[in-house]
Design an enzyme around this catalytic site. Structure first.
Site, mmCIF file in Angstrom:
data_model
loop_
_atom_site.group_PDB
_atom_site.id
_atom_site.type_symbol
_atom_site.label_atom_id
_atom_site.label_comp_id
_atom_site.label_asym_id
_atom_site.label_seq_id
_atom_site.Cartn_x
_atom_site.Cartn_y
_atom_site.Cartn_z
ATOM 1 N N GLN A 6 34.449 26.696 38.945
ATOM 2 C CA GLN A 6 34.333 25.821 40.159
ATOM 3 C C GLN A 6 34.174 26.384 41.355
ATOM 4 O O GLN A 6 33.578 25.974 42.360
ATOM 5 C CB GLN A 6 35.389 24.506 40.160
ATOM 6 C CG GLN A 6 35.498 23.528 39.102
ATOM 7 C CD GLN A 6 34.171 22.741 38.835
ATOM 8 O OE1 GLN A 6 33.475 22.605 39.749
ATOM 9 N NE2 GLN A 6 33.813 21.940 37.754
ATOM 10 N N THR A 61 22.102 38.346 20.255
ATOM 11 C CA THR A 61 20.709 38.549 20.796
ATOM 12 C C THR A 61 21.019 37.839 22.092
ATOM 13 O O THR A 61 21.214 36.723 22.265
ATOM 14 C CB THR A 61 19.482 38.021 20.026
ATOM 15 O OG1 THR A 61 19.415 38.717 18.956
ATOM 16 C CG2 THR A 61 18.268 38.178 20.764
ATOM 17 N N ALA A 98 31.786 29.202 30.000
ATOM 18 C CA ALA A 98 33.115 29.522 30.830
ATOM 19 C C ALA A 98 34.183 29.086 29.469
ATOM 20 O O ALA A 98 35.185 29.861 29.508
ATOM 21 C CB ALA A 98 33.459 28.812 31.843
ATOM 22 N N THR A 99 33.825 28.152 28.749
ATOM 23 C CA THR A 99 34.594 28.028 27.574
ATOM 24 C C THR A 99 34.798 29.208 26.674
ATOM 25 O O THR A 99 35.925 29.452 26.267
ATOM 26 C CB THR A 99 34.196 26.724 26.760
ATOM 27 O OG1 THR A 99 34.232 25.561 27.677
ATOM 28 C CG2 THR A 99 35.138 26.362 25.483
ATOM 29 N N CYS A 126 38.350 11.505 27.353
ATOM 30 C CA CYS A 126 37.743 10.471 26.613
ATOM 31 C C CYS A 126 38.474 10.488 25.084
ATOM 32 O O CYS A 126 38.319 11.520 24.662
ATOM 33 C CB CYS A 126 36.324 10.193 26.560
ATOM 34 S SG CYS A 126 35.815 9.573 28.148
ATOM 35 N N HIS A 142 25.630 26.476 34.969
ATOM 36 C CA HIS A 142 25.358 25.201 35.384
ATOM 37 C C HIS A 142 26.281 24.575 36.368
ATOM 38 O O HIS A 142 25.936 23.467 37.015
ATOM 39 C CB HIS A 142 25.317 24.322 34.035
ATOM 40 C CG HIS A 142 26.758 23.706 33.629
ATOM 41 N ND1 HIS A 142 27.272 22.742 33.866
ATOM 42 C CD2 HIS A 142 27.577 24.340 32.917
ATOM 43 C CE1 HIS A 142 28.471 22.452 33.336
ATOM 44 N NE2 HIS A 142 28.599 23.471 32.842
ATOM 45 N N ASN A 201 39.035 21.612 38.988
ATOM 46 C CA ASN A 201 37.931 21.012 38.769
ATOM 47 C C ASN A 201 38.123 19.628 39.019
ATOM 48 O O ASN A 201 37.243 18.656 39.320
ATOM 49 C CB ASN A 201 37.396 21.252 37.200
ATOM 50 C CG ASN A 201 38.615 20.803 36.160
ATOM 51 O OD1 ASN A 201 39.642 21.276 36.190
ATOM 52 N ND2 ASN A 201 38.126 19.794 35.470
ATOM 53 N N SER A 212 30.537 29.686 34.688
ATOM 54 C CA SER A 212 29.285 28.910 34.110
ATOM 55 C C SER A 212 28.098 28.847 34.965
ATOM 56 O O SER A 212 28.498 28.465 36.221
ATOM 57 C CB SER A 212 29.726 27.662 33.536
ATOM 58 O OG SER A 212 30.406 27.961 32.177
#
Length: 383
Positions: free
Chosen positions: A182, A243, A74-75, A329, A204, A154, A202
């Site tokens: 999300q 590819t 997604a980024t 962080c 994952h 999110n 995304s």
């Protein structure tokens, strides 16, 4: 016997569904061809798998398979959407409307585009994280080319009124992009009904593999004019060269197929567990409150503030549950969540907020344990 730590951070990432892994494995070895190799069986087999995956993804979001562009996640999709459209429309149109509660994958792109001459409007959401369609409409200018608003947040799970925002964008001839990372696979998403021109997601986040995502590009709108940000070979109709990663694409397709079949069941299951967790913590732990919209939110997430506690110390104390602060962080400290600060929380309360996100592998015993565990930890920190 329970396994520790208990995983309650599904909004960060999901474990790979075993059915997804099974679908992917042959494409690492047996069917290893390059889909761009059009002159032999190995390439044909790989291309066939890509075509099936496009159909599986498209079906989940009600798109046309030809409108599915595979990316690394997604980024990258967000970067391609915003930068690609800015490059097409600028300098005649250079204005983007978005929210301060967006993911950094949107906000940081906007900061980059500002240096190139873009004008960015950050609309202020209410205390639940919602933005009214009327506020979005008022912000539209003659030079506005894009509205980019996250489908579901999110950190707090708040779901925006995407259909109404999409309708007014269409009314004013402005393109509408949504980061639906999300939302896809957790709630029903329909790019046609909701007038979405571009959508990022995304793999994952819906029990698929990491490193693979999608940008949906509406072939019937000006979205199709976005400028590629990666050149070399004109793969995927020129939108994204390189590819194609066949095993990951196969995995994403299978994850979307499973999500479509199981969506209602998993949504009901996770909402029930989330509500039990939330009610248990609020009932047994003093000084707690919910952040975000109580009704219009993802079924699996609860963001809870623990008043009077040090957030970093609280998170560090949760050794037997895996949760998130939703904070970014830095090299030396944990900064308060920009999402929670944007909806009015103080730095102290934002830092003392924890995101619990359950998934389809969360069990009743996980929830029961977590309620008592959180109560014990909080009480020990208050001594």
């Amino acid at each position: 016997m329970m396994k520790y730590p208990i995983y309650l951070d599904y909004n960060a990432t999901c474990p790979l569904d075993e059915r997804v892994l099974k679908a992917m494995l042959p494409y690492f070895s047996e069917h290893f061809g390059n889909p761009a190799s059009r002159s032999h069986l190995f390439g044909w087999k790989a291309q066939e798998a890509i075509d099936i995956a496009r159909e599986q993804v498209a079906e989940l979001i009600h798109a046309n398979p030809k409108e599915i562009v595979f990316t690394s996640g997604a980024t990258e999709s967000n970067n391609l959407a915003l930068k690609g459209l800015f490059e097409h429309f600028s300098p005649e149109k250079n204005h983007i409307i978005t929210l301060p509660t967006e993911h950094k994958a949107i906000l940081d792109v906007c900061l980059h585009l500002e240096k190139l001459g873009a004008e960015i409007t950050l609309l202020q959401p209410d205390s639940s994280g919602m933005i009214s369609p009327e506020a979005v409409e008022k912000a539209i200018r003659p030079n506005t080319f894009l509205i980019s608003i996250m489908y579901a947040n999110n950190e707090i799970g708040t779901i925006q009124d995407i259909a109404k925002i999409g309708a007014l964008a269409k009314k004013h001839n402005v393109l509408f992009h949504t980061d639906a990372t999300q939302a896809v696979g957790k709630v029903s998403v329909d790019v046609r009904e909701e007038n979405i021109d571009l959508l990022s997601m995304s793999g994952h986040k819906l029990y698929g593999p990491k490193g693979i995502g999608v940008l949906y590009v509406n072939a019937k709108s000006d979205a199709k004019n976005l400028v590629a940000q990666m050149d070399g070979g004109r793969h995927q109709r020129g939108f994204r060269s390189g590819t194609l990663n066949v095993p990951l694409i196969v995995g994403l397709g299978k994850a979307c197929e499973i999500a479509q079949f199981e969506l209602k069941k998993v949504a009901k299951q996770t909402e029930n567990l989330r509500n039990q967790l939330e009610q248990g913590i609020l009932q047994h732990v003093a000084g707690t409150s919910i952040n975000g919209h109580i009704e219009k939110r993802l079924p699996n997430v609860s963001n809870i503030s623990f008043e009077g506690l040090d957030g970093e110390r609280l998170l560090d104390s949760f050794k037997e549950i895996a949760v998130s602060s939703g904070s970014a962080c830095t090299s030396a400290s944990i900064e308060p969540s920009h999402v929670l600060k944007s909806i009015g929380l103080s730095d102290e309360l934002a830092q003392a907020s924890i995101r619990f996100s359950v998934g389809k592998y969360t069990t009743q015993s996980d929830i029961d344990f977590t309620i008592h565990y959180v109560k014990e930890i909080v009480e020990s920190l208050k001594l």
